[in-house]
Design a protein around this motif. Structure first.
Motif, PDB file in Angstrom:
ATOM      1  N   GLN A   1       0.817  -1.207   0.000  1.00 34.63           N
ATOM      2  CA  GLN A   1       0.000   0.000   0.000  1.00 34.63           C
ATOM      3  C   GLN A   1       0.857   1.266   0.000  1.00 34.63           C
ATOM      4  OE1 GLN A   1      -2.781   0.298   3.243  1.00 34.63           O
ATOM      5  NE2 GLN A   1      -3.919   1.951   2.283  1.00 34.63           N
ATOM      6  N   SER A   2       1.849   1.297   0.837  1.00 36.41           N
ATOM      7  CA  SER A   2       2.710   2.473   0.927  1.00 36.41           C
ATOM      8  C   SER A   2       3.472   2.712  -0.375  1.00 36.41           C
ATOM      9  CB  SER A   2       3.686   2.298   2.089  1.00 36.41           C
ATOM     10  OG  SER A   2       4.523   3.411   2.204  1.00 36.41           O
ATOM     11  N   GLN A   3       4.006   1.664  -0.970  1.00 35.16           N
ATOM     12  CA  GLN A   3       4.736   1.798  -2.228  1.00 35.16           C
ATOM     13  C   GLN A   3       3.821   2.261  -3.354  1.00 35.16           C
ATOM     14  OE1 GLN A   3       6.092  -2.256  -2.209  1.00 35.16           O
ATOM     15  NE2 GLN A   3       8.200  -1.659  -1.751  1.00 35.16           N
ATOM     16  N   LEU A   4       2.614   1.721  -3.394  1.00 35.75           N
ATOM     17  CA  LEU A   4       1.663   2.114  -4.428  1.00 35.75           C
ATOM     18  C   LEU A   4       1.255   3.575  -4.263  1.00 35.75           C
ATOM     19  CD1 LEU A   4       0.021   1.388  -6.898  1.00 35.75           C
ATOM     20  CD2 LEU A   4      -1.675   0.317  -5.389  1.00 35.75           C
ATOM     21  N   LEU A   5       1.033   4.006  -3.061  1.00 34.47           N
ATOM     22  CA  LEU A   5       0.685   5.403  -2.808  1.00 34.47           C
ATOM     23  C   LEU A   5       1.837   6.322  -3.225  1.00 34.47           C
ATOM     24  CD1 LEU A   5      -1.678   7.054  -1.757  1.00 34.47           C
ATOM     25  CD2 LEU A   5      -0.681   6.881   0.516  1.00 34.47           C
ATOM     26  N   HIS A   6       3.053   5.919  -2.940  1.00 34.28           N
ATOM     27  CA  HIS A   6       4.223   6.702  -3.358  1.00 34.28           C
ATOM     28  C   HIS A   6       4.309   6.756  -4.889  1.00 34.28           C
ATOM     29  CE1 HIS A   6       8.125   8.556  -3.054  1.00 34.28           C
ATOM     30  NE2 HIS A   6       8.624   7.636  -3.859  1.00 34.28           N
ATOM     31  N   TRP A   7       4.061   5.643  -5.559  1.00 25.54           N
ATOM     32  CA  TRP A   7       4.077   5.596  -7.023  1.00 25.54           C
ATOM     33  C   TRP A   7       3.005   6.546  -7.586  1.00 25.54           C
ATOM     34  CZ3 TRP A   7       6.878   4.680 -11.014  1.00 25.54           C
ATOM     35  CH2 TRP A   7       6.312   4.425 -12.247  1.00 25.54           C
ATOM     36  N   ILE A   8       1.818   6.534  -6.993  1.00 26.16           N
ATOM     37  CA  ILE A   8       0.755   7.438  -7.433  1.00 26.16           C
ATOM     38  C   ILE A   8       1.206   8.885  -7.285  1.00 26.16           C
ATOM     39  CG2 ILE A   8      -1.567   8.301  -6.878  1.00 26.16           C
ATOM     40  CD1 ILE A   8      -2.264   5.315  -6.198  1.00 26.16           C
ATOM     41  N   ASP A   9       1.869   9.201  -6.190  1.00 26.00           N
ATOM     42  CA  ASP A   9       2.390  10.560  -5.999  1.00 26.00           C
ATOM     43  C   ASP A   9       3.385  10.932  -7.096  1.00 26.00           C
ATOM     44  OD1 ASP A   9       0.909  10.981  -3.691  1.00 26.00           O
ATOM     45  OD2 ASP A   9       2.574  10.522  -2.328  1.00 26.00           O
TER      46      ASP A   9
ATOM     47  N   ARG B   1      -0.806   6.616 -14.201  1.00 27.41           N
ATOM     48  CA  ARG B   1      -1.558   7.138 -13.060  1.00 27.41           C
ATOM     49  C   ARG B   1      -2.935   6.479 -12.949  1.00 27.41           C
ATOM     50  NH1 ARG B   1      -5.227  11.156 -11.692  1.00 27.41           N
ATOM     51  NH2 ARG B   1      -4.810  12.099  -9.673  1.00 27.41           N
ATOM     52  N   ARG B   2      -3.643   6.382 -14.074  1.00 33.36           N
ATOM     53  CA  ARG B   2      -4.973   5.742 -14.061  1.00 33.36           C
ATOM     54  C   ARG B   2      -4.878   4.294 -13.596  1.00 33.36           C
ATOM     55  NH1 ARG B   2      -5.968   9.004 -18.421  1.00 33.36           N
ATOM     56  NH2 ARG B   2      -5.012   7.584 -19.899  1.00 33.36           N
ATOM     57  N   THR B   3      -3.874   3.582 -14.099  1.00 36.03           N
ATOM     58  CA  THR B   3      -3.685   2.179 -13.712  1.00 36.03           C
ATOM     59  C   THR B   3      -3.399   2.067 -12.220  1.00 36.03           C
ATOM     60  OG1 THR B   3      -2.885   1.624 -15.913  1.00 36.03           O
ATOM     61  CG2 THR B   3      -2.286   0.116 -14.122  1.00 36.03           C
ATOM     62  N   ALA B   4      -2.547   2.934 -11.713  1.00 39.97           N
ATOM     63  CA  ALA B   4      -2.199   2.905 -10.290  1.00 39.97           C
ATOM     64  C   ALA B   4      -3.399   3.262  -9.414  1.00 39.97           C
ATOM     65  CB  ALA B   4      -1.032   3.850 -10.019  1.00 39.97           C
ATOM     66  N   LEU B   5      -4.163   4.271  -9.821  1.00 38.71           N
ATOM     67  CA  LEU B   5      -5.353   4.650  -9.042  1.00 38.71           C
ATOM     68  C   LEU B   5      -6.376   3.522  -9.017  1.00 38.71           C
ATOM     69  CD1 LEU B   5      -5.802   8.374 -10.112  1.00 38.71           C
ATOM     70  CD2 LEU B   5      -5.322   7.530  -7.798  1.00 38.71           C
ATOM     71  N   ARG B   6      -6.554   2.845 -10.136  1.00 37.90           N
ATOM     72  CA  ARG B   6      -7.488   1.713 -10.170  1.00 37.90           C
ATOM     73  C   ARG B   6      -7.001   0.579  -9.271  1.00 37.90           C
ATOM     74  NH1 ARG B   6      -7.781   2.216 -16.389  1.00 37.90           N
ATOM     75  NH2 ARG B   6      -9.373   3.806 -16.611  1.00 37.90           N
ATOM     76  N   ALA B   7      -5.696   0.296  -9.315  1.00 34.54           N
ATOM     77  CA  ALA B   7      -5.143  -0.762  -8.469  1.00 34.54           C
ATOM     78  C   ALA B   7      -5.309  -0.419  -6.998  1.00 34.54           C
ATOM     79  CB  ALA B   7      -3.665  -0.985  -8.802  1.00 34.54           C
ATOM     80  N   TYR B   8      -5.068   0.825  -6.637  1.00 30.10           N
ATOM     81  CA  TYR B   8      -5.222   1.243  -5.246  1.00 30.10           C
ATOM     82  C   TYR B   8      -6.680   1.095  -4.814  1.00 30.10           C
ATOM     83  CZ  TYR B   8      -4.130   3.612  -0.920  1.00 30.10           C
ATOM     84  OH  TYR B   8      -3.940   3.891   0.415  1.00 30.10           O
ATOM     85  N   ALA B   9      -7.588   1.533  -5.670  1.00 31.78           N
ATOM     86  CA  ALA B   9      -9.017   1.433  -5.351  1.00 31.78           C
ATOM     87  C   ALA B   9      -9.446  -0.012  -5.197  1.00 31.78           C
ATOM     88  CB  ALA B   9      -9.849   2.116  -6.443  1.00 31.78           C
ATOM     89  N   GLN B  10      -8.946  -0.867  -6.043  1.00 34.21           N
ATOM     90  CA  GLN B  10      -9.327  -2.281  -5.992  1.00 34.21           C
ATOM     91  C   GLN B  10      -8.777  -2.973  -4.748  1.00 34.21           C
ATOM     92  OE1 GLN B  10      -8.005  -4.511  -9.399  1.00 34.21           O
ATOM     93  NE2 GLN B  10      -9.029  -6.370  -8.753  1.00 34.21           N
ATOM     94  N   ASN B  11      -7.557  -2.624  -4.354  1.00 38.48           N
ATOM     95  CA  ASN B  11      -6.907  -3.310  -3.239  1.00 38.48           C
ATOM     96  C   ASN B  11      -7.102  -2.641  -1.882  1.00 38.48           C
ATOM     97  OD1 ASN B  11      -5.572  -5.533  -4.636  1.00 38.48           O
ATOM     98  ND2 ASN B  11      -4.464  -3.907  -5.684  1.00 38.48           N
ATOM     99  N   TYR B  12      -7.375  -1.347  -1.867  1.00 39.23           N
ATOM    100  CA  TYR B  12      -7.491  -0.627  -0.596  1.00 39.23           C
ATOM    101  C   TYR B  12      -8.793   0.171  -0.550  1.00 39.23           C
ATOM    102  CZ  TYR B  12      -2.687  -2.144  -0.696  1.00 39.23           C
ATOM    103  OH  TYR B  12      -1.575  -2.921  -0.809  1.00 39.23           O
TER     104      TYR B  12
END
Length: 88
Positions: free
Chosen positions: A8-16, A49-60
């Motif tokens: 989660q933390s790594q994905l949030l950093h990637w989104i940033d 960015r869209r891919t990362a946001l979708r992954a974050y939404a799906q997993n968190y």
């Protein structure tokens, strides 16, 4: 590292990071709208960015309304945000 391998933390950093790239190139394109290389750069990072946001939404939980569950859009606002002591 692939998005599917990020916690989660790594994905949030990637989104940033990719969001920063999208904002910066958008500002450049405001003054250089005919720069085709810049437009390719924008499209690439906007897709990341869209891919990362979708992954974050799906997993968190969704970070934006456009990644919220279309059957229950307004629940996204009641989920805890990452800075509210989530698992990040």
């Amino acid at each position: 590292m692939m998005i599917s391998q990020m916690n989660q933390s790594q994905l949030l950093h990637w989104i940033d990071m990719v969001s920063f790239a999208v904002v910066e190139i958008t500002e450049y394109l405001d003054t250089h709208p005919d720069d085709e290389e810049a437009l390719k750069y924008f499209n690439h990072y906007a897709d990341l960015r869209r891919t990362a946001l979708r992954a974050y939404a799906q997993n968190y939980t969704p970070l934006t309304i456009d990644t919220a569950n279309p059957d229950n859009y307004w629940r996204w606002a009641s989920d805890p945000w990452p800075w509210e002591g989530g698992d990040c």
